[in-house]
Design a protein around this motif. Structure first.
Motif, mmCIF file in Angstrom:
data_model
loop_
_atom_site.group_PDB
_atom_site.id
_atom_site.type_symbol
_atom_site.label_atom_id
_atom_site.label_comp_id
_atom_site.label_asym_id
_atom_site.label_seq_id
_atom_site.Cartn_x
_atom_site.Cartn_y
_atom_site.Cartn_z
ATOM 1 N N GLU A 70 31.056 -26.611 68.718
ATOM 2 C CA GLU A 70 31.305 -27.917 69.254
ATOM 3 C C GLU A 70 29.923 -28.669 69.578
ATOM 4 N N LYS A 71 30.155 -29.932 69.560
ATOM 5 C CA LYS A 71 29.119 -30.828 69.812
ATOM 6 C C LYS A 71 27.929 -30.206 70.967
ATOM 7 N N ARG A 72 26.865 -30.237 70.673
ATOM 8 C CA ARG A 72 25.874 -29.923 71.908
ATOM 9 C C ARG A 72 24.363 -30.289 71.233
ATOM 10 N N PRO A 73 23.488 -30.509 72.088
ATOM 11 C CA PRO A 73 22.288 -30.741 71.569
ATOM 12 C C PRO A 73 21.486 -29.793 70.931
ATOM 13 N N VAL A 74 20.811 -29.986 69.758
ATOM 14 C CA VAL A 74 20.091 -29.031 69.082
ATOM 15 C C VAL A 74 18.611 -29.309 69.804
ATOM 16 N N MET A 75 17.813 -28.411 69.306
ATOM 17 C CA MET A 75 16.284 -28.539 69.766
ATOM 18 C C MET A 75 15.732 -29.676 69.700
ATOM 19 N N ALA A 76 15.718 -30.459 68.411
ATOM 20 C CA ALA A 76 15.274 -31.699 68.346
ATOM 21 C C ALA A 76 15.724 -32.892 69.209
ATOM 22 N N ILE A 89 15.402 -26.317 78.275
ATOM 23 C CA ILE A 89 15.396 -25.635 77.241
ATOM 24 C C ILE A 89 15.776 -24.026 77.443
ATOM 25 N N LYS A 90 15.011 -23.531 78.654
ATOM 26 C CA LYS A 90 15.162 -22.187 79.103
ATOM 27 C C LYS A 90 16.853 -21.878 79.234
ATOM 28 N N ALA A 91 17.327 -22.804 79.994
ATOM 29 C CA ALA A 91 18.963 -22.908 80.019
ATOM 30 C C ALA A 91 19.593 -22.587 78.983
ATOM 31 N N ARG A 92 19.262 -23.407 77.739
ATOM 32 C CA ARG A 92 19.990 -23.392 76.568
ATOM 33 C C ARG A 92 19.539 -22.133 75.836
ATOM 34 N N TYR A 93 18.273 -21.795 75.795
ATOM 35 C CA TYR A 93 18.043 -20.711 74.667
ATOM 36 C C TYR A 93 17.386 -19.488 75.425
ATOM 37 N N GLY A 94 17.528 -19.333 76.637
ATOM 38 C CA GLY A 94 17.398 -17.905 77.449
ATOM 39 C C GLY A 94 15.591 -17.726 77.090
ATOM 40 N N ASP A 95 15.674 -16.398 76.606
ATOM 41 C CA ASP A 95 14.255 -16.083 76.300
ATOM 42 C C ASP A 95 14.040 -15.915 74.853
ATOM 43 N N LYS A 96 14.992 -16.686 74.205
ATOM 44 C CA LYS A 96 14.862 -16.724 72.618
ATOM 45 C C LYS A 96 14.075 -17.972 72.276
ATOM 46 N N TYR A 97 13.396 -18.657 73.135
ATOM 47 C CA TYR A 97 12.605 -19.858 72.809
ATOM 48 C C TYR A 97 11.172 -19.465 73.428
ATOM 49 N N LYS A 98 10.266 -20.089 72.512
ATOM 50 C CA LYS A 98 9.024 -20.219 73.263
ATOM 51 C C LYS A 98 7.951 -21.477 72.792
ATOM 52 N N GLU A 123 9.835 -23.411 69.612
ATOM 53 C CA GLU A 123 10.388 -22.623 68.423
ATOM 54 C C GLU A 123 11.375 -21.554 69.176
ATOM 55 N N ALA A 124 12.399 -21.338 68.226
ATOM 56 C CA ALA A 124 13.095 -20.253 68.785
ATOM 57 C C ALA A 124 13.944 -19.567 67.668
ATOM 58 N N LEU A 125 14.368 -18.482 68.145
ATOM 59 C CA LEU A 125 15.022 -17.442 67.089
ATOM 60 C C LEU A 125 16.445 -17.106 67.815
ATOM 61 N N ASP A 126 17.355 -17.357 66.934
ATOM 62 C CA ASP A 126 18.710 -17.294 67.528
ATOM 63 C C ASP A 126 19.496 -16.956 66.406
ATOM 64 N N PHE A 127 20.766 -16.230 66.733
ATOM 65 C CA PHE A 127 21.809 -16.073 65.633
ATOM 66 C C PHE A 127 22.922 -16.893 65.671
ATOM 67 N N PHE A 128 23.409 -17.380 64.485
ATOM 68 C CA PHE A 128 24.437 -18.234 64.367
ATOM 69 C C PHE A 128 25.365 -17.768 63.727
ATOM 70 N N LEU A 182 18.176 -17.508 62.427
ATOM 71 C CA LEU A 182 17.465 -18.716 62.184
ATOM 72 C C LEU A 182 16.300 -18.666 63.007
ATOM 73 N N LEU A 183 15.250 -19.077 62.420
ATOM 74 C CA LEU A 183 13.967 -19.379 63.300
ATOM 75 C C LEU A 183 13.581 -20.752 63.248
ATOM 76 N N PHE A 184 13.899 -21.427 64.490
ATOM 77 C CA PHE A 184 13.699 -23.066 64.076
ATOM 78 C C PHE A 184 12.546 -23.550 65.145
ATOM 79 N N THR A 185 11.851 -24.620 64.515
ATOM 80 C CA THR A 185 10.688 -25.279 65.379
ATOM 81 C C THR A 185 11.054 -26.784 65.235
ATOM 82 N N ALA A 186 11.212 -27.190 66.599
ATOM 83 C CA ALA A 186 11.389 -28.732 66.689
ATOM 84 C C ALA A 186 10.086 -29.458 67.274
ATOM 85 N N ALA A 187 9.665 -30.247 66.576
ATOM 86 C CA ALA A 187 8.283 -30.887 67.160
ATOM 87 C C ALA A 187 8.598 -32.617 67.095
ATOM 88 N N PRO A 188 7.991 -33.345 68.202
ATOM 89 C CA PRO A 188 8.238 -34.625 68.450
ATOM 90 C C PRO A 188 7.445 -35.701 67.371
#
Lengths: 125, 759
Positions: free
Chosen positions: B322-328, B340-349, B359-364, B374-380
């Motif tokens: 369902e719709k939710r914000p992605v890291m970007a 970001i911590k609330a969304r990704y827990g300890d999977k992000y850094k 960046e974060a590593l998560d299972f989809f 996926l290992l994903f990195t979002a930058a402004p």
């Protein structure tokens, strides 16, 4: 009628005696010409006596019966050899037959058993 | 007549003036009021009598003010006979400032001379005020803004548009040169089209697909276009034109704002090149969270084409249910790290490379067939002023690596060797189950301990020396005493090996105490086996020794019979022979079992024809069952064969059939049935004998077991027969069992596979 000459190869004296006793009951057909107590002696006696048939024990000291059969059969392929043994396992029987034994009698046996097998062996001729 | 006519005309005219609400007045060459309308009196003089105003100079007459007639064009109207206009403010007696627009209209006599002038006054204070307000607003705007009036003349041209176009307001205000900075020749700009109330079709014809209707302002349009003549190398402008309306809705002009988006456009184009050019999946979104870029690699990762997603905010679609914000999105929203911590827990850094990037590593689980890691990195993405104008997100499919990692983890966890991972500073970071079992500590308790804490103090120096120099030493392994949680000491061998590509080492531990115990057990086993061999050899020898004297017993007994004997003596000899035979049979059976136990039993396999075998065995015992007046029925499928040792199968059948004959009463019946079951055959030997009590059934195949001791004598057996039969059946890969009903009989079943059963 010529008697069949028999050499007894057997290390136990009571066995030799018993076989002689049994053959005495058919004196008209068989004559014990000598005996040997081991394989080596058996070969020597065979060359010396040229018997018609050898009764052969398998378990003996100096040289066992199987080796003795082989040697005798090498020298005289027509020699008749009757194995008399207590070790009536299929393996022993096969070994004896392969070495060239012509008859097989296992212990214990009666006079009839012995005379029957001899009759069969000489009857083949 | 003419005079009268003139008089009449004047009368009408005065009558009109007397009734109309318009603010109109008439003056003569001396600029004195000849007459004025009712509206004038009502609006400006609070209903003063007409006579008070007539004859006064115009402003005094109108508003009771001292004449301030400088710059008043009225004189020239009398001279030239052309309409003129005055726009100015007046401070009225009631203290308010009003702005009037006065139109001076000449009235000619029959000679063509201007004898009087009609002044048509309009109060334009409100318009003027809003114009001034607009001017103030427009000039204050940092965004380039142009205003034109209904005649397409420029009324406003603010400082921002001056610097954008290089044209000063003095050069353009009042003209219709709004096209000048933008186009090589005169043409309407967007504001002109708005003023003209041009239909959308015309706007479309001018701007193609670069324009769109404003979603904010009714009747406004916006467009993005490139203007090659602006600046160095042209500029990208985002311009919006909106109508200016009077309160009644009439369009009186248009305002156009222009935004220089060249930098953004260039950045976007650069971004396009970057995003589309890289092989790793990447997408970009703008400040409004709309997707601006979606490259080929992300197309193949997600299965979504760029046409489907660019311009939308569906960046979540391939990843979440369902719709939710992605890291970007979070980056664009400048979300605090806590979110970001609330969304990704300890999977992000936080990215160590790019400021403000995560960046974060998560299972989809919804991606691909079995989900993807996926290992994903979002930058402004930042504008020149440092503001965030969007975000770029790159994704890397690390499923394979992750799976390999999971595999390693599983191996690590489940291997039957105690393992632990050691950091550079010698602390233990993780251990497996076996390590927990060995050390007595749970993994939580072990974490953070130094591995050397497990070394017994007396061995510590040796161990440290060994590992400190381990590169020089041949083996990465060292034996020492390991102290577990309870202080118990175990002898262990520890091998510490670095994991390639990291600073972590893995230590594997062999419990030598356990190993020693196992070695001891093995030694005991060996000894036992030797003892067993000795026992068997001894028994073998013993059986042979037992049998040797049987030969003369049997032999001499047979010789005795050759002599003349009395009846009694014949009986004695018969008994000697009978028991000697029993002894022989018993010794033979014991020898046979000894051979089976010693693994010396050889099988001579051949195709055994079952009907013939059954027939043969039944026939060979015919004297026995004839004597007891028994009948034997056989039911055997024709031509059935098994692969087996013929002599042993005969022995099996012989044993069972002889038993059946023995235990069946005189005149009883014995049935032998063979059943073809495909893979194997099942043979049943059923007697109508005394039967076997149920509790004895499972034991009848055991060695030296007899159901009834009284039978022992009768059956003349030590009970070894059935155990040999069972061994023979087992050697063929078959089974044997029995059922029985006391007094009615027993059934013995055995199976034999049709094909040779190796093992």
């Amino acid at each position: 009628m010529r008697k069949n000459r028999i050499l007894i190869v057997e290390d136990a004296p009571y066995m030799r005696e018993m076989i002689i006793e049994m053959l005495n009951h058919a004196k008209d057909r068989y004559e014990v010409v000598g005996f040997a107590t081991n394989g080596k002696e058996a070969i020597e006696k065979y060359s010396e006596l040229k018997p018609d048939l050898v009764t052969m024990d398998l378990v003996m000291e100096e040289m066992d019966g199987i080796q003795a059969i082989r040697k005798i059969k090498q020298e005289a392929p027509n020699a008749l050899i009757l194995v008399i043994t207590a070790m009536d396992t299929p393996e022993n029987r096969n070994m004896a037959m392969e070495a060239g034994a012509d008859g097989y009698l296992w212990k214990p046996f009666t006079i009839n058993n012995l005379l029957d097998v001899l009759e069969k062996m000489f009857g083949k001729d | 007549m003419r005079e009268r006519g003139k008089e009449k005309e004047r009368d009408y005219f005065l009558k009109i003036l007397d009734i109309i609400e318009e603010t109109v007045f008439v003056i003569d060459r001396d600029l004195r009021i000849l007459d004025l309308s009712k509206g004038c009196l009502n609006k400006f003089r609070n209903g003063v009598e007409r006579e008070v105003a007539i004859g006064k100079r115009c402003y005094e007459g109108l508003w009771g003010l001292e004449a301030v007639c400088e710059g008043c064009p009225v004189s020239s109207v009398f001279e030239k006979g052309e309409v003129a206009r005055t726009e100015r403010s007046f401070s009225l007696s009631n203290g308010t400032n009003r702005y009037f627009d006065i139109e001076w209209i000449p009235v000619f006599d029959e000679h063509g001379e201007v004898t009087r002038v009609i002044g048509d006054i309009r109060d334009v204070t409100e318009r003027k005020e809003s114009e001034e307000k607009l001017a103030k607003i427009v000039d204050g705007l940092s965004i380039s803004t142009i205003v034109i009036n209904s005649e397409h003349n420029i009324t406003h041209w603010n400082a921002a548009v001056e610097s954008l176009t290089g044209l000063k307001r003095e050069e353009v205000v009042g003209t219709d040169k709004q096209w000048l900075p933008f186009y090589p020749e005169k043409r309407p700009v967007m504001a002109d089209l708005i003023v003209n109330k041009a239909p959308e079709s015309e706007i479309k014809a001018r701007y193609g697909d670069k324009y769109k209707k404003s979603s904010l302002i009714e009747g406004a349009y916006e467009a993005l276009d490139f203007f090659p003549s602006l600046g160095k190398g042209g500029k990208w402008l985002l311009f919006t034109a909106a109508p200016l309306r009077e309160p009644n809705g009439n369009i009186v002009g248009a305002i156009e704002t222009l935004q220089d988006v060249t930098e953004r456009k260039n950045a976007e184009e650069k971004l396009t090149k970057i995003v589309d050019g890289v092989n790793i999946p990447a997408f970009a979104i703008n400040k409004e969270h709309k997707i601006t870029h979606w490259n080929t690699a992300v197309e193949s990762l997600t299965g979504l084409k760029r046409e489907e997603v660019v311009g939308t905010d569906k960046q979540w679609l391939p990843f979440y249910l369902e719709k939710r914000p992605v890291m970007a999105d979070l980056i664009v929203d400048k979300a605090p790290e806590s979110e970001i911590k609330a969304r990704y827990g300890d999977k992000y850094k936080k990215s160590s490379l790019i400021e403000g990037a995560y960046e974060a590593l998560d299972f989809f689980p919804t991606m691909g067939e079995e989900g993807k890691w996926l290992l994903f990195t979002a930058a402004p993405l930042k504008g020149s002023n440092g503001d965030i104008i969007g975000a770029i997100e790159t994704l890397q499919d690390v499923t394979e690596r992750k799976n390999a990692e999971e595999q390693s983890k599983t191996i690590f966890e489940h291997v039957r060797t105690p393992l632990c991972l050691i950091e550079e500073d010698e602390t233990i970071t993780s251990v497996n189950k076996e390590f927990e079992a060995l050390s007595g500590y749970s993994r939580e308790e072990v974490g953070g301990k130094k591995w050397t804490e497990f070394v017994a103090p007396e061995d510590l120096e040796k161990v440290i020396n060994h590992y400190y120099n381990w590169k020089k030493v041949e083996s990465p392994c060292c034996d020492f005493k390991f102290v577990d949680r309870d202080g118990e000491i175990r002898d262990v061998k520890v091998c510490i090996v670095p994991i390639p590509g990291g600073k972590i080492k893995v230590a594997s531990i062999t419990d030598l105490t356990q190993l020693k115990r196992e070695e001891e057990l093995c030694a005991i086993c060996e000894e036992l086996k030797e003892l067993d061999d000795m026992k068997r050899n001894f028994l073998n020898a013993a059986y042979h020794e037992l049998r040797s004297p049987l030969t003369p017993i049997v032999g001499y007994a047979s010789l005795l019979k050759c002599d003349e004997l009395g009846d009694k003596q014949k009986d004695y000899v018969h008994n000697i022979e009978k028991y000697a035979e029993q002894l022989r049979a018993q010794i033979n059976r014991m020898l046979e079992l000894a051979r089976i136990d010693g693994g010396e039993m050889e099988m001579t396999m051949e195709d055994v024809p079952i009907p013939e075998i059954v027939e043969g065995v039944v026939k060979s015992f015919k004297p026995l069952w004839n004597e007891k007046e028994q009948t034997i029925n056989t039911l055997v499928p024709e031509g059935i064969e098994v692969r087996g040792d013929k002599l042993k199968i005969i022995a099996i059948l012989t044993n069972l059939i002889v038993n059946a004959i023995k235990y069946t009463y005189e005149g009883g019946r014995i049935n032998i049935m063979v059943e073809d079951r495909g893979e194997d055959i099942r043979v049943c030997v059923a007697d109508t004998g005394i039967g076997i009590p149920e509790k004895h059934l499972p034991k009848i195949f055991e060695r030296f077991y007899m159901v009834n001791t009284s039978l022992t004598r009768k059956s003349e057996s030590l009970g070894l027969g059935l155990s040999i039969v069972k061994e023979y059946v087992k050697l063929h890969g078959g089974h044997i069992w029995a059922t029985s009903e006391l007094g009615k009989g027993s059934k013995f079943f055995f199976t034999l596979p049709k094909k040779e059963n190796k093992g």
